[in-house]
Design a protein around this motif. Structure first.
Motif, short mmCIF file in Angstrom:
data_model
loop_
_atom_site.label_atom_id
_atom_site.label_comp_id
_atom_site.label_asym_id
_atom_site.label_seq_id
_atom_site.Cartn_x
_atom_site.Cartn_y
_atom_site.Cartn_z
N LEU A 55 0.83 -1.20 0.00
CA LEU A 55 0.00 0.00 0.00
C LEU A 55 0.87 1.26 0.00
O LEU A 55 0.55 2.25 -0.66
CB LEU A 55 -0.92 -0.01 1.21
N ASP A 56 2.00 1.21 0.71
CA ASP A 56 2.91 2.36 0.73
C ASP A 56 3.54 2.58 -0.65
O ASP A 56 3.74 3.73 -1.08
CB ASP A 56 3.99 2.16 1.78
N ALA A 57 3.88 1.49 -1.34
CA ALA A 57 4.42 1.62 -2.70
C ALA A 57 3.37 2.21 -3.64
O ALA A 57 3.67 3.04 -4.52
CB ALA A 57 4.89 0.26 -3.21
N PHE A 58 2.14 1.79 -3.45
CA PHE A 58 1.01 2.34 -4.20
C PHE A 58 0.89 3.84 -3.97
O PHE A 58 0.71 4.63 -4.91
CB PHE A 58 -0.25 1.60 -3.75
N THR A 59 1.01 4.24 -2.72
CA THR A 59 0.94 5.66 -2.35
C THR A 59 1.99 6.46 -3.11
O THR A 59 1.70 7.52 -3.69
CB THR A 59 1.15 5.82 -0.83
N LEU A 60 3.21 5.98 -3.12
CA LEU A 60 4.31 6.70 -3.75
C LEU A 60 4.07 6.87 -5.25
O LEU A 60 4.20 7.98 -5.79
CB LEU A 60 5.62 5.95 -3.50
N ALA A 61 3.73 5.79 -5.93
CA ALA A 61 3.52 5.86 -7.38
C ALA A 61 2.31 6.72 -7.73
O ALA A 61 2.34 7.51 -8.68
CB ALA A 61 3.34 4.45 -7.93
N LEU A 62 1.25 6.61 -6.95
CA LEU A 62 0.04 7.35 -7.25
C LEU A 62 0.22 8.85 -7.01
O LEU A 62 -0.34 9.68 -7.74
CB LEU A 62 -1.12 6.82 -6.41
N ALA A 63 1.02 9.19 -6.00
CA ALA A 63 1.30 10.61 -5.75
C ALA A 63 1.96 11.25 -6.96
O ALA A 63 1.64 12.38 -7.34
CB ALA A 63 2.17 10.76 -4.52
N LYS A 64 2.89 10.53 -7.57
CA LYS A 64 3.56 11.03 -8.78
C LYS A 64 2.56 11.14 -9.93
O LYS A 64 2.56 12.13 -10.69
CB LYS A 64 4.70 10.09 -9.14
#
Length: 255
Positions: A168-177
């Protein structure tokens, strides 16, 4: 009642209990109309709605069991049906992916079926709920994913849950970009041990509670409202320059 989120519409999955409920109640106090997602405990969900309304806020219950086939589409159908008075156009400003499924098994005891259930509710559901939310989410909106300290602090007894929260944290990072050009912020909030029904045993077990507190720099157990305050900041205009972050909400656990 604060107006930090006045005229905003929010959805909080897993909003009938614990951290999710505290976030929903805080958002409502700050002026938002809040959809309270729930799976099984209809009584608790409607109690949360009535409590918010009794305090002058706006809320509605959104029933969907996550971790099942087609859950994301059903969630938004339920949102439209239950929230039409508050979101006539189906649009929203804040999405909180809080609902998840836990697992208390080390790898040697972890059943494949249980692993799949954890990932279905804790990873797949937020991915596709968010995917379907993208055309609904207004520019300048907020996505807040509720992670866990288990994603970064070794927790062998919660290996599947910790791995799911790391995803979920990796998802957060990519989606923020990905969503930055729309002015949409995406962040994770990672609680430590919080006094919810999942940790209710700590209320009666002083020794176990003391062992947890001994690892917390601020010297106490966390409350759902501690996490809700961080979510409220991220949802507000003041949080508009923070994105792609995993924010520790553990009171300084294991520093």
């Amino acid at each position: 009642m604060s107006s930090a989120l006045e005229n905003k519409v929010a959805l909080v999955t897993g909003g009938s209990h614990g951290i999710g409920r505290a976030i929903a109640e805080r958002f409502a106090r700050d002026g938002a109309a809040v959809g309270i997602g729930f799976a099984h405990d209809e009584t608790a969900a409607h109690d949360a709605v009535e409590r918010i309304r009794a305090n002058g806020g706006r809320a509605f219950a959104v029933h969907t069991e996550l971790g099942t086939d087609g859950d994301a589409a059903r969630l938004w159908e339920a949102f439209d049906e239950a929230g039409h008075e508050h979101a006539e156009d189906g649009k929203l400003d804040i999405l909180v992916n809080n609902a998840a499924k836990g697992s208390f098994a080390r790898l040697a005891e972890l059943a494949e079926e249980d692993f799949d259930k954890v990932y279905a509710a804790s990873v797949k559901a937020p991915f596709f709920i968010t995917k379907l939310a993208l055309p609904r989410l207004r520019d300048g909106g907020r996505i807040i994913n509720i992670s866990s300290l288990a994603a970064t602090l070794a927790s062998p007894q919660m290996i599947a849950y910790g791995a799911a929260k790391a995803a979920l944290d990796a998802f957060t990072l990519a989606l923020a970009k990905d969503l930055g050009p729309r002015g949409i912020t995406v962040n994770s909030v990672a609680p430590g041990v919080i006094l919810t029904r999942n940790n209710a045993s700590l209320r009666d077990n002083e020794q176990a509670a003391a062992q947890v507190v001994a690892r917390v720099a601020l010297g106490r157990l966390g409350q759902p409202e501690d996490v809700a305050g961080i979510a409220a900041f991220l949802a507000s205009d003041d949080g508009g320059w923070v994105t792609g972050q995993v924010i520790d909400a553990s009171g300084g656990t294991a520093l």
